[in-house]
Design an enzyme around this catalytic site. Sequence first.
Site, PDB file in Angstrom:
ATOM      1  N   HIS A 182       0.807  -1.223   0.000  1.00  0.00           N
ATOM      2  CA  HIS A 182       0.000   0.000   0.000  1.00  0.00           C
ATOM      3  C   HIS A 182       0.845   1.280   0.000  1.00  0.00           C
ATOM      4  CE1 HIS A 182      -3.583  -2.359   0.372  1.00  0.00           C
ATOM      5  NE2 HIS A 182      -3.195  -2.886   1.501  1.00  0.00           N
ATOM      6  N   ARG A 184       6.777  -5.582   3.473  1.00  0.00           N
ATOM      7  CA  ARG A 184       5.445  -6.183   3.340  1.00  0.00           C
ATOM      8  C   ARG A 184       5.196  -6.154   1.826  1.00  0.00           C
ATOM      9  NH1 ARG A 184      -0.213  -5.022   4.803  1.00  0.00           N
ATOM     10  NH2 ARG A 184       0.066  -2.842   4.316  1.00  0.00           N
ATOM     11  N   GLU A 214      -5.613 -11.776   7.884  1.00  0.00           N
ATOM     12  CA  GLU A 214      -6.406 -10.554   7.689  1.00  0.00           C
ATOM     13  C   GLU A 214      -7.689 -10.789   6.893  1.00  0.00           C
ATOM     14  OE1 GLU A 214      -4.128  -7.457   5.763  1.00  0.00           O
ATOM     15  OE2 GLU A 214      -3.293  -8.797   4.286  1.00  0.00           O
TER      16      GLU A 214
HETATM   17  C1  3PY Z   1      -4.510  -4.070   7.462  1.00  0.00           C
HETATM   18  O1  3PY Z   1      -4.883  -3.465   8.477  1.00  0.00           O
HETATM   19  O2  3PY Z   1      -5.255  -4.763   6.757  1.00  0.00           O
HETATM   20  C2  3PY Z   1      -3.126  -3.982   7.061  1.00  0.00           C
HETATM   21  O3  3PY Z   1      -2.745  -4.639   6.123  1.00  0.00           O
HETATM   22  C3  3PY Z   1      -2.237  -3.032   7.778  1.00  0.00           C
HETATM   23  O4  3PY Z   1      -1.382  -2.384   6.889  1.00  0.00           O
HETATM   24 MG    MG Z   2      -4.220  -5.492   4.973  1.00  0.00          MG
END
Ligand code: 3PY
Ligand code: MG
Length: 259
Positions: A46, A71, A147
């Site tokens: 990101h 990342r 996530e």
């Molecule tokens: C999230 O909160 O999904 C992340 O990937 C943090 O950068």
């Molecule tokens: Mg994320």
Amino acid sequence: MLENSLKTRLRRGETVLSGWLHVASSFSAELMARQGFDVLVLDAQHGMLDFADAVSMVQGAQLGGARAMARVAGLDAGVIAKFLDAGCEGIICPMVNTRGDAEAFVRACRYPPLGARSYGPTRAALHYGSTYPEHANELVLTLAMIETAEGYVNLESILETPGLDGIFVGPGDLNQSLYGRSIIDSEAPEFLEILERIVVKTRERGLHAGLFCGGIAYAQRMVDMGFNFVNVSADSRLLAASASAVVNAFRASETKVGY
Ligand code: 3PY
Ligand code: MG
């Protein structure tokens, strides 16, 4: 014996404070590193950076005394290898949803026979020394991002993946996936219970647990919960927040001539 001080510190039970880099600049990477962060995470998912930026940012971070991780944008073995060859000391891989994803991630980070990383540590061997290839499988820190609802359901099988050092929770995506709304530093009791379950399951296996945090107090509470790898915000937000504080304070104190 070569050492990744980040892994040593985590193994010793210390908490690692990471700084996240969205700004494509070796200078701001060095600037952040010199503030004392243990590790700087180049956000190639990101953040506003490409690979050429990333190489100089790794150099800036390491020159400033921090470790450097990336990342990456996704689970792509070729891209992961490039970041490792550039001298990154670890990789955070987004959207690891299944045991198969976790195995593919580890395979991308480890040389045979443990994995399938292609040989060519161009800058890594400069940073660590010529014996890097013999030690790389031990040196590289691998954190799989939990996530999504799917990743959360598969947490325990992901945690059983040989060669995985730990997980890193992305609360924005995890909230989005579970509840349809991305939130960082959520206080919702059901989400805090999920974080607690993740951290307990991870730490009881001797693995590391990371979390993306937005504020200092929240990050400290999460460390008390058991997370041992946290951040607070990111360079872009820190810059915007300090700049707006200056502008707002100046505007508020301006003499209103003519009124
Ligand atoms: C999230 O909160 O999904 C992340 O990937 C943090 O950068
Ligand atoms: Mg994320």
